[in-house]
Motif scaffolding. Structure first.
Motif, PDB file in Angstrom:
ATOM      1  N   THR A  25       0.840  -1.200   0.000  1.00 48.19           N
ATOM      2  CA  THR A  25       0.000   0.000   0.000  1.00 48.19           C
ATOM      3  C   THR A  25       0.874   1.249   0.000  1.00 48.19           C
ATOM      4  O   THR A  25       0.584   2.227  -0.703  1.00 48.19           O
ATOM      5  N   THR A  26       1.962   1.211   0.763  1.00 48.88           N
ATOM      6  CA  THR A  26       2.883   2.352   0.799  1.00 48.88           C
ATOM      7  C   THR A  26       3.616   2.485  -0.526  1.00 48.88           C
ATOM      8  O   THR A  26       3.832   3.609  -1.002  1.00 48.88           O
ATOM      9  N   TYR A  27       3.998   1.369  -1.136  1.00 49.18           N
ATOM     10  CA  TYR A  27       4.643   1.434  -2.450  1.00 49.18           C
ATOM     11  C   TYR A  27       3.740   2.146  -3.451  1.00 49.18           C
ATOM     12  O   TYR A  27       4.188   2.999  -4.228  1.00 49.18           O
ATOM     13  N   LEU A  28       2.450   1.800  -3.438  1.00 50.32           N
ATOM     14  CA  LEU A  28       1.498   2.432  -4.345  1.00 50.32           C
ATOM     15  C   LEU A  28       1.371   3.919  -4.038  1.00 50.32           C
ATOM     16  O   LEU A  28       1.356   4.752  -4.952  1.00 50.32           O
ATOM     17  N   ALA A  29       1.289   4.256  -2.755  1.00 50.82           N
ATOM     18  CA  ALA A  29       1.195   5.664  -2.356  1.00 50.82           C
ATOM     19  C   ALA A  29       2.419   6.440  -2.830  1.00 50.82           C
ATOM     20  O   ALA A  29       2.295   7.588  -3.304  1.00 50.82           O
ATOM     21  N   LEU A  30       3.584   5.835  -2.716  1.00 53.54           N
ATOM     22  CA  LEU A  30       4.826   6.482  -3.160  1.00 53.54           C
ATOM     23  C   LEU A  30       4.803   6.717  -4.667  1.00 53.54           C
ATOM     24  O   LEU A  30       5.194   7.791  -5.144  1.00 53.54           O
ATOM     25  N   ILE A  31       4.330   5.742  -5.413  1.00 55.14           N
ATOM     26  CA  ILE A  31       4.251   5.876  -6.874  1.00 55.14           C
ATOM     27  C   ILE A  31       3.309   7.016  -7.257  1.00 55.14           C
ATOM     28  O   ILE A  31       3.627   7.852  -8.114  1.00 55.14           O
ATOM     29  N   VAL A  32       2.146   7.066  -6.617  1.00 55.71           N
ATOM     30  CA  VAL A  32       1.182   8.143  -6.898  1.00 55.71           C
ATOM     31  C   VAL A  32       1.776   9.498  -6.552  1.00 55.71           C
ATOM     32  O   VAL A  32       1.671  10.460  -7.324  1.00 55.71           O
ATOM     33  N   PHE A  33       2.437   9.591  -5.401  1.00 60.55           N
ATOM     34  CA  PHE A  33       3.047  10.851  -4.971  1.00 60.55           C
ATOM     35  C   PHE A  33       4.126  11.301  -5.954  1.00 60.55           C
ATOM     36  O   PHE A  33       4.171  12.470  -6.352  1.00 60.55           O
ATOM     37  N   VAL A  34       4.989  10.382  -6.355  1.00 58.29           N
ATOM     38  CA  VAL A  34       6.080  10.715  -7.281  1.00 58.29           C
ATOM     39  C   VAL A  34       5.524  11.174  -8.627  1.00 58.29           C
ATOM     40  O   VAL A  34       6.016  12.144  -9.213  1.00 58.29           O
ATOM     41  N   CYS A  35       4.506  10.504  -9.113  1.00 62.70           N
ATOM     42  CA  CYS A  35       3.887  10.892 -10.393  1.00 62.70           C
ATOM     43  C   CYS A  35       3.309  12.299 -10.306  1.00 62.70           C
ATOM     44  O   CYS A  35       3.477  13.118 -11.224  1.00 62.70           O
ATOM     45  N   TYR A  36       2.634  12.592  -9.195  1.00 62.23           N
ATOM     46  CA  TYR A  36       2.064  13.930  -9.031  1.00 62.23           C
ATOM     47  C   TYR A  36       3.177  14.979  -8.950  1.00 62.23           C
ATOM     48  O   TYR A  36       3.074  16.058  -9.548  1.00 62.23           O
ATOM     49  N   LEU A  37       4.234  14.670  -8.225  1.00 64.48           N
ATOM     50  CA  LEU A  37       5.342  15.609  -8.071  1.00 64.48           C
ATOM     51  C   LEU A  37       6.005  15.882  -9.414  1.00 64.48           C
ATOM     52  O   LEU A  37       6.372  17.024  -9.716  1.00 64.48           O
ATOM     53  N   PHE A  38       6.130  14.847 -10.226  1.00 56.60           N
ATOM     54  CA  PHE A  38       6.729  14.998 -11.560  1.00 56.60           C
ATOM     55  C   PHE A  38       5.892  15.938 -12.422  1.00 56.60           C
ATOM     56  O   PHE A  38       6.421  16.782 -13.145  1.00 56.60           O
ATOM     57  N   ILE A  39       4.575  15.822 -12.331  1.00 56.05           N
ATOM     58  CA  ILE A  39       3.676  16.647 -13.142  1.00 56.05           C
ATOM     59  C   ILE A  39       3.612  18.085 -12.630  1.00 56.05           C
ATOM     60  O   ILE A  39       3.657  19.041 -13.414  1.00 56.05           O
ATOM     61  N   SER A  40       3.533  18.247 -11.312  1.00 54.72           N
ATOM     62  CA  SER A  40       3.305  19.577 -10.739  1.00 54.72           C
ATOM     63  C   SER A  40       4.583  20.396 -10.557  1.00 54.72           C
ATOM     64  O   SER A  40       4.544  21.631 -10.600  1.00 54.72           O
ATOM     65  N   SER A  41       5.719  19.737 -10.331  1.00 54.39           N
ATOM     66  CA  SER A  41       6.981  20.453 -10.067  1.00 54.39           C
ATOM     67  C   SER A  41       8.125  19.736 -10.777  1.00 54.39           C
ATOM     68  O   SER A  41       9.033  19.205 -10.129  1.00 54.39           O
ATOM     69  N   THR A  42       8.083  19.748 -12.092  1.00 55.73           N
ATOM     70  CA  THR A  42       9.018  18.946 -12.889  1.00 55.73           C
ATOM     71  C   THR A  42      10.482  19.301 -12.619  1.00 55.73           C
ATOM     72  O   THR A  42      11.322  18.419 -12.434  1.00 55.73           O
TER      73      THR A  42
END
Length: 443
Positions: free
Chosen positions: A237-254
Motif C-alpha cells: 500500500t505504501t509502495y502504491l502511495a509512493l508511486i502516486v506521490f512521485v507521479c504527481y510531483l513529476f507533473i506539478s513540479s518537474t
C-alpha cells in the motif's frame, strides 16, 4: 479586538506554561514510539502507550482553553471539517453501544471509546501544533525535531536488519506479524511504511521550499533514510502511495523533481559504492512482496497490463473482502444512510480493507461525505509563495485518496496505532508556512 488579534494573544499566553510544550513534544515522540508504556488487564493483556497517557494532558489543555480551541478550529476549514466528522462519529457511538449490549459484547463498546479517544487526541494535538507554529520562530525547531525522530526510527530499523537490535514487541505480536522488524512502530507493515512515507513527503517539501531555512543536511538524510526504510517495509500500500506521490510531483513540479532525483541517485550510488547490505535487503523485499507475487511478468514490461489481475495478485485477498462487503451493504440497505456505529463490525466481523466501504458500514453515507469533505479540502487550500509545500501536500493527499481504496490507514483501528496522528501532524507542518509570507494568501 479582531478575531486574529484575539487568537494571537490567547495563543501567546497558552504556551507560557512549560508543561504544554512538553505534552506537545511527547505526543510527537509517541508517533514514533508505539511500544507499551504501561500494561493492564481488561480483555486480556492490554497495553497503554505514550500517546494514551500524554493524551490526557492534551484533553486537559483543551478543556481549560475550550473557547480558544473552538474559535481556532472554526477559523480553519481543514480543522472545521474534520471536527464535524469527529462529532458525527461520536454521535454514532450510541449505535455501537446498543449493538454491543444486544450482542453481549459490552467490552467492544469500551474498546471503541478508547479508539475514539485516540481520534480526539490526534486531532487536538494537530490543532495545538498549528497554534504553536503561529510563531514563525518555532517552525524550524519543530521541523528539526520531527526530522531527527524520523532519522532515528530509520536507523533503529536498519540496526534491526543488521542484527544489532532484536524484535522489540512481545510474543503475541511476534506470532501475529511474523517478527516483522519495524523499530518502535507498530509491527504491521503499514505502520512503518506510512510513517516513513509521511516523513519523506515532509522532507521533500522542505527541500523544495528553501525559504524555510531548515538544516539541509538533516533534510537530505531524512529523504534518503525514509526512502530506504519504505523499501524494507514491504508495505505494498505504501509502495502504491509512493508511486502516486512521485507521479504527481513529476507533473506539478518537474524541475524540482529532477533536482530531487539527482539527490536520491547520488545517495543510491554511494550506497552501492559502500556495498551496503541494505540495498540487497530492499531488493529482496520488493522481489518477495511484489515481483514474485505477480502471475504475469509481462506486466513489468508494459505488456498485458491487467489492473484487475494485478489487484488480485497483490491485494492479499482485499478484492474478495471488498466484494463481500458490497454484498453485505446491498443486503442491509438500512445501514447505509447513518451506519451502525463507529468501529462496529459486530454484524460482519471484519473490516473491508477499504476505508470508503468501512465508513459506510460504521458512520454511514453521512460520515463518508464528511470524511471525504475533510480530506479533499486540503487540495483547495491556497499557498501563495510556498507553492512547493502545496505540491507536497496535494501529492500526499491524492496518494491517500487512492490507497484508501485498499486500506484504512487514516483511521483509528487497533493495528494502525498512530498513523492518523502523524498524518495530521505532517499536514499541519506543510500548511503552517503559508502564513509566514506577506504574499501568501490564507483560506
Amino acid at each position: 479586538m479582531t478575531q486574529t488579534e484575539y487568537i494571537n494573544k490567547k495563543i501567546e499566553n497558552l504556551f507560557k506554561p512549560f508543561y504544554i510544550k512538553l505534552a506537545l513534544a511527547l505526543m510527537v515522540v509517541s508517533y514514533f514510539y508505539n511500544l507499551p508504556a504501561l500494561k493492564y488487564s481488561l480483555t486480556g493483556d492490554n497495553e497503554l502507550r505514550l500517546y494514551d497517557m500524554t493524551g490526557i494532558v492534551i484533553l486537559f489543555i483543551v478543556f481549560n482553553n475550550l473557547k480558544l480551541f473552538t474559535v481556532y478550529i472554526k477559523s480553519k476549514t481543514y480543522f472545521k471539517y474534520l471536527n464535524t466528522f469527529i462529532l458525527w462519529a461520536g454521535f454514532t457511538l450510541i449505535f455501537n453501544a446498543a449493538f454491543s449490549i444486544y450482542k453481549g459484547r459490552p467490552l467492544w463498546f469500551v474498546q471503541t471509546c478508547l479508539y475514539y479517544y485516540h481520534l480526539l487526541i490526534f486531532f487536538y494535538t494537530a490543532v495545538l501544533m498549528a497554534m504553536y507554529l503561529r510563531n514563525r520562530s518555532n517552525y524550524k525547531r519543530a521541523a528539526s525535531f520531527i526530522l531527527i525522530l524520523a532519522i532515528a526510527e530509520a536507523i533503529l530499523v536498519f540496526a534491526q536488519h543488521a542484527g544489532l537490535v532484536p524484535f522489540l514487541w512481545n510474543d503475541v505480536y511476534l506470532q501475529a506479524y511474523g517478527g516483522f522488524l519495524s523499530g518502535a512502530l507498530g509491527p504491521n507493515k503499514i505502520n512503518l511504511g506510512m510513517n516513513m512515507l509521511f516523513s519523506l513527503v515532509f522532507a521533500i517539501g522542505l527541500l523544495m521550499q528553501k525559504q524555510l531555512k531548515v538544516n539541509r543536511i538533516l533534510i537530505i538524510i531524512t529523504v534518503l533514510t525514509s526512502l530506504a526504510t519504505i523499501g524494507v517495509s514491504g508495505s505494498r500500500t505504501t509502495y502504491l502511495a509512493l508511486i502516486v506521490f512521485v507521479c504527481y510531483l513529476f507533473i506539478s513540479s518537474t524541475k524540482k523533481f529532477f533536482g530531487l532525483s539527482i539527490v536520491i541517485s547520488l545517495g543510491i550510488i554511494i550506497a552501492f559504492f559502500l556495498n551496503l547490505e541494505l540495498i540487497e535487503t530492499i531488493t529482496e523485499t520488493i522481489e518477495n512482496r511484489v515481483v514474485n507475487k505477480v502471475s504475469d511478468p509481462g506486466i513489468f514490461t508494459g505488456q498485458n497490463l491487467n489492473v484487475g489481475e494485478l489487484y488480485e495478485d497483490l491485494g492479499a485477498g482485499r478484492k474478495e473482502l471488498s466484494i463481500r462487503y458490497l454484498y453485505y451493504l446491498i443486503e442491509n440497505p438500512l445501514i447505509m444512510p447513518f451506519g451502525i456505529g463507529l468501529n462496529n463490525r459486530l454484524l460482519i466481523q471484519f473490516s473491508a480493507h477499504n476505508i470508503y466501504l468501512s465508513l459506510i458500514n460504521e458512520v454511514g453515507l453521512v460520515g463518508l461525505f464528511l470524511y471525504f469533505k475533510w480530506l479533499s479540502n486540503y487540495l483547495f487550500l491556497k499557498f501563495g509563495r510556498v507553492r512547493y509545500l502545496k505540491s507536497a501536500l496535494s501529492g500526499l493527499v491524492i496518494a491517500m485518496l487512492v490507497t484508501l481504496f485498499f486500506g484504512e490507514h487514516l483511521y483509528i483501528y487497533r493495528s494502525l496505532f498512530t498513523i492518523l496522528g502523524y498524518f495530521l501532524l505532517i499536514v499541519v507542518m506543510l500548511i503552517a508556512p503559508r502564513y509566514y509570507f506577506i504574499n501568501a494568501k490564507s483560506k
